[in-house]
Enzyme design. Structure first.
Site, PDB file in Angstrom:
ATOM      1  N   ASP A 168       0.824  -1.217   0.000  1.00  0.00           N
ATOM      2  CA  ASP A 168       0.000   0.000   0.000  1.00  0.00           C
ATOM      3  C   ASP A 168       0.859   1.269   0.000  1.00  0.00           C
ATOM      4  O   ASP A 168       2.095   1.217   0.037  1.00  0.00           O
ATOM      5  CB  ASP A 168      -0.959  -0.057   1.196  1.00  0.00           C
ATOM      6  CG  ASP A 168      -2.343   0.441   0.839  1.00  0.00           C
ATOM      7  OD1 ASP A 168      -2.453   1.317  -0.030  1.00  0.00           O
ATOM      8  OD2 ASP A 168      -3.324  -0.044   1.456  1.00  0.00           O
ATOM      9  N   ASP A 183      -9.893   3.997  -3.591  1.00  0.00           N
ATOM     10  CA  ASP A 183     -10.628   2.779  -3.230  1.00  0.00           C
ATOM     11  C   ASP A 183     -12.027   2.720  -3.838  1.00  0.00           C
ATOM     12  O   ASP A 183     -12.780   3.684  -3.802  1.00  0.00           O
ATOM     13  CB  ASP A 183     -10.762   2.688  -1.704  1.00  0.00           C
ATOM     14  CG  ASP A 183      -9.427   2.400  -1.041  1.00  0.00           C
ATOM     15  OD1 ASP A 183      -8.392   2.463  -1.731  1.00  0.00           O
ATOM     16  OD2 ASP A 183      -9.432   2.124   0.166  1.00  0.00           O
ATOM     17  N   TRP A 231      -2.685   3.612  -6.216  1.00  0.00           N
ATOM     18  CA  TRP A 231      -3.808   4.573  -6.366  1.00  0.00           C
ATOM     19  C   TRP A 231      -3.684   5.529  -7.540  1.00  0.00           C
ATOM     20  O   TRP A 231      -4.363   6.566  -7.570  1.00  0.00           O
ATOM     21  CB  TRP A 231      -3.994   5.418  -5.101  1.00  0.00           C
ATOM     22  CG  TRP A 231      -3.973   4.726  -3.795  1.00  0.00           C
ATOM     23  CD1 TRP A 231      -4.349   3.444  -3.522  1.00  0.00           C
ATOM     24  CD2 TRP A 231      -3.556   5.289  -2.533  1.00  0.00           C
ATOM     25  NE1 TRP A 231      -4.210   3.170  -2.194  1.00  0.00           N
ATOM     26  CE2 TRP A 231      -3.716   4.290  -1.560  1.00  0.00           C
ATOM     27  CE3 TRP A 231      -3.073   6.541  -2.152  1.00  0.00           C
ATOM     28  CZ2 TRP A 231      -3.406   4.488  -0.211  1.00  0.00           C
ATOM     29  CZ3 TRP A 231      -2.764   6.758  -0.814  1.00  0.00           C
ATOM     30  CH2 TRP A 231      -2.933   5.737   0.142  1.00  0.00           C
ATOM     31  N   GLY A 232      -2.772   5.275  -8.474  1.00  0.00           N
ATOM     32  CA  GLY A 232      -2.635   6.187  -9.618  1.00  0.00           C
ATOM     33  C   GLY A 232      -1.904   7.485  -9.287  1.00  0.00           C
ATOM     34  O   GLY A 232      -1.903   8.410 -10.085  1.00  0.00           O
TER      35      GLY A 232
END
Ligand code: GLA
Length: 381
Positions: A130, A187, A165-166
């Site tokens: 993450d 998300d 997450w780009g």
């Protein structure tokens, strides 16, 4: 001998986060594995079982090691990995490139090599990594490279799932970072708006995805029906038509297919969507050709993907709130009338042959609906 090339095609499996968030345990994972096996999900291709955030204690031990929470996982991660492997699945875990995970557990920053060694020792086959609590002056690029090196040299074949997450212009560098898949958006939640917005945001990014490094549009919400692990994820749920469109989009756009619902209680409609072998075959096509847009209107679009056996997949999507006619002109696919070729259409959701079409094909697509066809190039002279 080094490790082998991993993750040529988009991975398929299940992830604990969407439905269970922090409420995870050894029992839950075992029951999930058993249910996936019994219901034929493994046979359908869903092989990775991934434990997301909240599996460890809040602090490392005195030697700096990550410790599985003994209340949630009383027999530790190695024993659980063995169980998952015995049932024929692969075992996935989670960490973070920053000092903490998104839920506040220890992250792998400055522990990359020790943690990779620990995961390898436990028998981990897949690591979701993450993007929270990045220390100042560190960008994603170098932090993901660090873990990419550590995993590739851990002595075990571990798929590297970057949950990025780009951000940090990820499309420009992720392919060289060692990641096998990369999350390209924030998300997902269990709502039509979330599905629609994620799909729209990735329509112009398809060319960045390919074999060995896949654009991960996030875990599926198919079959959750509003039962998310927190109020953000729950978001009201979707209809079966919307879940079908979600799956059709993820399949056509080559996203990993990670189930996010409770597989111990699947409805027939959910099983039908998740186990659609015609759609799975399009998603899992060996060459991982990026789909391209063939027509785009304010509410609808057509995606076309070339498949490795010469077939052509055509996806029609209606994101609008009323039924709409959607057409694909074969000229735009690259099949001009003068070629003397047409397309034989097979409907991958209704599982029926629609016969040979020339030059143009149109269909009425329900509100929030989709049609996916697998087409053969045939002579129409
Ligand atoms: C981030 C990720 C999610 C999930 C949570 C866990 O929000 O994007 O997919 O892993 O963290 O805390």
């Amino acid at each position: 001998m080094g490790r082998k090339a991993l993750c040529e095609i988009p991975p398929m499996g299940w992830n604990s986060w969407n439905t269970f968030t922090e409420n995870i345990s050894e029992d839950l994972i075992k029951q999930t594995v058993d249910a996936m096996k019994e219901q034929g999900l493994l046979e359908a291709g869903y092989e990775y079982v991934v434990i997301d955030d909240c599996w460890s204690l809040r602090e490392r031990d005195s030697e700096g090691r990550l410790v599985a929470d003994p209340e949630k996982f009383p027999n530790g991660m190695k024993a659980l990995a063995d169980y998952v492997h015995e049932k024929g699945f692969k075992f996935g875990m989670y960490s973070c490139c920053g000092t903490r995970t998104c839920a506040g557990y220890p992250g792998s920053f400055e522990h990359e090599f020790e943690d990779a060694a620990q995961f390898a020792e436990w028998g981990v086959d897949y690591l979701k990594y993450d993007n929270c609590y990045k220390p100042q002056n560190h960008d994603g690029k170098t932090l993901y490279r660090r873990m990419g090196i550590a995993l590739a040299n851990s002595g075990r074949d571990i798929v590297f799932s970057a949950c990025q997450w780009g951000t940090d212009s990820v499309y420009d560098w992720i392919g060289s970072s060692g990641a096998h898949l990369f999350r390209s958006t924030g998300d997902i939640n269990d709502s039509w708006n979330s599905i629609r917005d994620i799909a729209h945001s990735q329509l112009d990014k398809q060319a960045f995805s390919g074999a060995y490094c896949h654009n991960d549009m996030d875990m599926l919400v198919v079959g959750m029906y509003g039962k998310g692990g927190n109020s953000y994820i729950s978001a009201g749920g979707c209809t079966d038509e919307e879940y079908q469109t979600h799956f059709s989009l993820w399949a056509m756009m080559n996203s990993p297919l990670m189930i996010g619902c409770d597989v111990r209680n699947l409805t027939d409609a959910t099983k039908k969507i998740l186990m659609n072998q015609d759609l799975i075959a399009i998603n899992q096509d060996k060459e991982c050709r990026a789909p391209f847009l063939c027509s785009e209107n304010p509410e609808s679009f057509v995606l076309v993907k070339f498949l490795s056996n010469g077939d052509i997949a055509v996806g029609m999507f209606n994101m609008g709130d009323t039924a709409a006619g959607v057409a694909v002109n074969f000229w735009d696919i690259g099949l001009n009338a003068g070629s003397g070729r047409g397309l034989e259409f097979y409907d991958c959701i209704e599982h029926q042959n629609l016969g040979i079409k020339k030059e143009i094909f149109s269909s009425t697509v329900a509100a929030h609906g989709s049609k996916i066809y697998r087409c053969k190039v045939v002579s129409v002279k």
